[in-house]
Design a protein around this motif. Structure first.
Motif, PDB file in Angstrom:
ATOM      1  N   GLY A  27       6.073 -42.912  26.547  1.00 53.85           N
ATOM      2  CA  GLY A  27       6.089 -41.542  26.030  1.00 53.85           C
ATOM      3  C   GLY A  27       6.017 -40.501  27.131  1.00 53.85           C
ATOM      4  O   GLY A  27       6.206 -40.783  28.316  1.00 53.85           O
ATOM      5  N   TRP A  28       5.724 -39.281  26.698  1.00 57.95           N
ATOM      6  CA  TRP A  28       5.584 -38.149  27.604  1.00 57.95           C
ATOM      7  C   TRP A  28       4.089 -37.861  27.705  1.00 57.95           C
ATOM      8  O   TRP A  28       3.517 -37.222  26.821  1.00 57.95           O
ATOM      9  CB  TRP A  28       6.317 -36.929  27.068  1.00 57.95           C
ATOM     10  CG  TRP A  28       7.781 -37.124  26.828  1.00 57.95           C
ATOM     11  CD1 TRP A  28       8.376 -37.744  25.779  1.00 57.95           C
ATOM     12  CD2 TRP A  28       8.836 -36.681  27.678  1.00 57.95           C
ATOM     13  NE1 TRP A  28       9.735 -37.726  25.917  1.00 57.95           N
ATOM     14  CE2 TRP A  28      10.063 -37.070  27.070  1.00 57.95           C
ATOM     15  CE3 TRP A  28       8.888 -35.983  28.896  1.00 57.95           C
ATOM     16  CZ2 TRP A  28      11.298 -36.788  27.629  1.00 57.95           C
ATOM     17  CZ3 TRP A  28      10.119 -35.706  29.457  1.00 57.95           C
ATOM     18  CH2 TRP A  28      11.313 -36.111  28.827  1.00 57.95           C
ATOM     19  N   PHE A  29       3.452 -38.330  28.788  1.00 57.66           N
ATOM     20  CA  PHE A  29       2.010 -38.121  28.877  1.00 57.66           C
ATOM     21  C   PHE A  29       1.728 -36.835  29.644  1.00 57.66           C
ATOM     22  O   PHE A  29       1.954 -36.741  30.849  1.00 57.66           O
ATOM     23  CB  PHE A  29       1.300 -39.297  29.554  1.00 57.66           C
ATOM     24  CG  PHE A  29      -0.165 -39.322  29.229  1.00 57.66           C
ATOM     25  CD1 PHE A  29      -0.648 -40.178  28.259  1.00 57.66           C
ATOM     26  CD2 PHE A  29      -1.053 -38.427  29.830  1.00 57.66           C
ATOM     27  CE1 PHE A  29      -1.995 -40.171  27.901  1.00 57.66           C
ATOM     28  CE2 PHE A  29      -2.383 -38.405  29.492  1.00 57.66           C
ATOM     29  CZ  PHE A  29      -2.868 -39.284  28.528  1.00 57.66           C
ATOM     30  N   GLY A  30       1.227 -35.855  28.927  1.00 56.92           N
ATOM     31  CA  GLY A  30       0.897 -34.566  29.531  1.00 56.92           C
ATOM     32  C   GLY A  30      -0.055 -33.805  28.639  1.00 56.92           C
ATOM     33  O   GLY A  30      -0.436 -34.255  27.559  1.00 56.92           O
ATOM     34  N   GLN A  31      -0.419 -32.608  29.106  1.00 60.29           N
ATOM     35  CA  GLN A  31      -1.396 -31.794  28.373  1.00 60.29           C
ATOM     36  C   GLN A  31      -0.760 -30.624  27.643  1.00 60.29           C
ATOM     37  O   GLN A  31      -1.402 -30.012  26.796  1.00 60.29           O
ATOM     38  CB  GLN A  31      -2.476 -31.296  29.344  1.00 60.29           C
ATOM     39  CG  GLN A  31      -3.221 -32.437  30.023  1.00 60.29           C
ATOM     40  CD  GLN A  31      -4.304 -31.960  30.960  1.00 60.29           C
ATOM     41  OE1 GLN A  31      -5.411 -31.640  30.548  1.00 60.29           O
ATOM     42  NE2 GLN A  31      -4.001 -31.923  32.258  1.00 60.29           N
TER      43      GLN A  31
END
Length: 806
Positions: A280-284
């Protein structure tokens, strides 16, 4: 043979069973699951005008209730009977009700034959059997204690200490002698030379600190304790040091499980933790709602914040501040070069609200930049994980300046990487499944060859078997995630016995009674998600902005649908657009009930509005389906579909805006391992309707603080929501009653402080268990490595070869 089956065969109900099975033979389906069997029995009772007593309380009805599968063959049928949780029996039934038990191997052959992949003339299929490796481990006996592994271990360890006091004390002495931080010795030093001296010195140290004021700082008497053989780590004040030493003294003199847990939970041995979340897109910011990006990202970020805070509190209480001990929490994820406006192309990103928690992103090696420079589906990620783990090990060493004390994997890919890292680094490995795909996709193992080009389940299910058996501890959000309920099989239970036709048979895939299983529910971020009534913590301008977005704003790039009457009670849901999340099912349930449409509007926050904006095939199909349903049921003017990615702070406020209008939240997933959005909605004060398939059964108490729905029965779902709405309109306090109970439920059970306190206690106890037990896991780990190199790796290379052609 089962007592129930024998009783039926010796009773007047024998003919009823025979007639029912004959009716089943007329079914077009040849492989019936529990829901099919229940429906068939209901139809049989109606057709033959059976009494309610027969339908509900007869012996045959009891057998039907506990039957999980029936496979219809030409001359017989195969029955999978589950009389108790985590216990299965298999039978073949011939004409005339001749019944014979089946072995696991025979059952797997029958399943292979059902899909025309049974070829005994070509030789046997490879069998995977982890059973022998658990023979030397302590095993939980009672199914109700599954998921309470740490309580079992504490009893086991304390009993060993009681039965063999000298041996146990020697092990405890060696364990306490191990600990250090950056070259600083902790707990005991060389002045204490053996276990007997440890026992004596503990009593002397207790006498010494008992003479000191309770709040006297440790640094003021540190050197006196050192001369007695005790280094930092016992406490930050005289009172705390005395408490810890007294717990150890009680453990030595009269061991019991509570004392064992209390002492081990205080040992300063966890300072550096790695959380692995690869896909996935791991970010905040700007990632939630993208493909493969949802609750897991929220879970890991919130867990990281809470772990860092709790570790710092523990370090202070242990008296280690003077050594400048700093906890480190590192989230290991994948770096995506073409980051589409996110920060997923940045190597390091500090976790908001922390001092020393970071996201460390490591890129996949560039086998084919056309693939590896971009987002890759979680179903396609498998060829890159081994080299990712090798590269990640170097990066982690650089950032942590040493190896971690604990590695926690997340989901199938993260758990496999956690295994590879833990094996190389020789550290404790925990697993968190989040969701095991085998349970979500019916018959996915049986028809894996038909699904392989899209899902690569042969790799995922092999990775699951590897990781769950390698793990020292498996963290589950709920009990039913492990072993289900009396009427349903758990996610992990589904791995106990299954076939991958032409690839392998799993005779024993996991030991469900192993003490490695522990239920530790996640929490909810109380800074973001809190009750709508806490107006002092809400920002009025933000509320107004979101209210406009939800109900009135006309912005075709972000919103589809204009409401005829924005003041109707809102039915709200927020999730990714994929088949399992089933937002299209909710839209259809709404469309089927004109009466519900008269009372409510449907508000969906879901992914994208256009097929052209998505690169995920399942998301594109769901987008098209949602438009078809809106057209089919003429939902124009009654539905709003927001194709936006909300910042986390907005996602918290959006629940509260819905609650301001006394709306409701619906989570219609076909299956949900846990359901963080359910906690978010409930703590915000929204009455919540959630799927009855999965974790929500343990979060919600039906009709007390929320409601269960069957997302496969759309008419019933719409009827339940309508009944609630009508009851609220007739009783103005009813909505408030459910709302207040929902809030109380979350605060009492589902906070991150509760979660991380228990998680760190587990880490210390399992660390002690791994050190002191005579269990030799090397044979199992070698077996696991054989599966990795002989099954997983060759199949991963085949996927990589396909990727190289793109």
């Amino acid at each position: 043979m089962s007592n129930l089956i024998e009783t039926i065969l010796n009773s007047d109900e024998k003919i009823e069973l025979w007639q029912f099975l004959e009716e089943l033979r007329k079914s077009e389906k040849r492989y019936l699951l529990r829901n099919d069997i229940q429906n068939a029995f209901e139809n049989y009772c109606k057709l033959h005008e059976k009494s309610d007593g027969f339908y509900h309380t007869s012996l045959v009805s009891k057998l039907v209730y506990y039957t999980q599968e029936i496979i219809l063959e030409e001359e017989s049928l195969c029955l999978v009977y589950r009389p108790k949780i985590a216990r299965h029996e298999f039978y073949r039934i011939y004409d005339g009700l001749t019944i014979e038990p089946l072995t696991i191997q025979q059952l797997l052959d029958i399943r292979d034959r059902f899909v025309n992949h049974y070829h005994p003339e070509e030789g046997d299929v490879f069998e995977i059997d982890f059973g022998p490796f658990y023979d030397y481990s302590p095993i939980v006996r009672d199914p109700k204690n599954i998921g309470r592994g740490v309580q079992f271990l504490n009893r086991f360890l304390s009993s060993q200490l009681f039965q063999n006091p000298q041996q146990g004390l020697d092990a405890l002495f060696r364990f306490l002698s191990l600990h250090s931080y950056n070259g600083h010795t902790l707990l005991i030093n060389g002045r204490i030379k053996n276990s007997q001296q440890l026992s004596e010195q503990v009593k002397d140290a207790i006498s010494f600190v008992s003479e000191l004021p309770e709040n006297q700082p440790y640094e003021e008497f540190r050197f006196e304790l050192q001369s007695m053989g005790f280094e930092p780590g016992w406490g930050n004040t005289a009172g705390r040091v005395k408490e810890t030493l007294e717990i150890l003294d009680r453990l030595i003199d009269l061991p019991d499980p509570e004392v064992m847990e209390a002492f081990l939970s205080r040992i300063p041995m966890i300072f550096r933790i790695v959380l692995v979340s690869v896909h996935g897109w791991f970010g905040q910011e700007g990632v939630l709602g993208r493909p493969d990006t949802g609750g897991q990202v929220v879970y890991v970020l919130d867990q990281a914040r809470s772990l860092e805070q709790r570790l710092q509190e523990d370090i202070t209480l242990a008296g280690l501040d003077s050594l400048e001990v700093q906890p480190q929490v590192m989230i290991l994820s994948r770096l995506i070069p073409n980051s589409d406006g996110t920060r997923c192309n940045e190597r390091l990103e500090k976790v908001h609200g922390t001092e020393n928690a970071w996201i460390l992103r490591v890129p996949f090696r560039d086998f084919n930049p056309n693939v590896t420079q971009n987002w890759i589906s979680r179903f396609e990620i498998w060829p890159y994980l081994e080299t990712f783990a090798i590269d990640a090990q170097k990066e982690l060493y650089a950032e942590l300046r040493g190896k971690p004390d604990l590695i926690i994997g997340n989901y199938s890919d993260g758990n496999l990487v956690a295994f590879l890292l833990a094996r190389r680094l020789n550290v404790t490995q925990f697993n968190v499944a989040h969701a095991l795909e085998k349970s979500k996709y019916l018959f996915s193992n049986l028809y894996w060859q038909d699904l392989e080009n899209t899902y690569h389940f042969s790799l995922q299910f092999t990775a699951d078997l590897i990781a769950m058996n390698a793990a020292n501890c498996i963290i589950s959000s709920t009990y039913q995630e492990i072993v289900g309920r009396p009427d349903s099989v758990g996610q992990y239970e589904s791995y106990e016995t299954f076939t991958m036709p032409d690839l392998f048979h799993v005779v024993k895939g996991i030991e469900l009674f192993s003490p490695k299983f522990n239920v530790v529910p996640p929490g909810v971020n109380e800074n973001v998600y809190f009750p709508y009534t806490r107006t002092e913590d809400r920002v009025p301008s933000k509320s107004e902005q979101l209210e406009d977005l939800l109900f009135t704003r006309e912005e075709p790039t972000q919103v589809f649908g204009k409401l005829d009457d924005p003041n109707k009670r809102p039915i709200f849901s927020m999730a990714r657009l994929d088949r399992i999340k089933n937002l299209t099912g909710l839209a259809e349930a709404f469309g089927l009930s004109e009466e519900l449409q008269e009372h409510c509007n449907l508000i969906l926050v879901a992914g994208k509005l256009s097929v052209s904006e998505s690169t995920d095939s399942e998301e594109r199909e769901e987008i098209e389906k949602l438009y078809r349903l809106i057209d089919q049921y003429n939902l124009y003017g009654k539905i709003r579909w927001l194709g936006v990615r909300l910042p986390k702070s907005d996602s918290g406020e959006i629940y509260r805006v819905i609650a301001d209008r006394q709306g409701i939240f619906v989570q219609p997933a076909l299956f949900e391992a846990f359901g963080l959005t359910i906690l978010e909605a409930m703590i915000s004060g929204l009455p919540t309707f959630a799927t009855q398939f999965g974790g929500p059964l343990e979060i919600i108490q039906d009709k007390v603080n929320g409601f269960y729905i069957n997302p496969t029965n759309l008419e019933e779902t719409a009827k339940k929501i309508l009944e609630f709405v009508c009851k609220c309109e007739g009783n103005s306090n009813y909505w408030l009653e459910i709302s207040n109970r929902a809030i109380a439920r979350v605060y009492s059970t589902y906070t991150w402080k509760i979660h991380t306190t228990k998680l760190l206690s587990l880490a210390r106890i399992y660390g002690f268990w791994n050190f002191t037990s005579k269990e030799n896991r090397e044979d199992m780990l070698r077996y696991i490595e054989a599966l990795f190199y002989l099954i997983y790796k060759p199949r991963a290379k085949q996927v990589l070869e396909l990727h190289m052609q793109r």
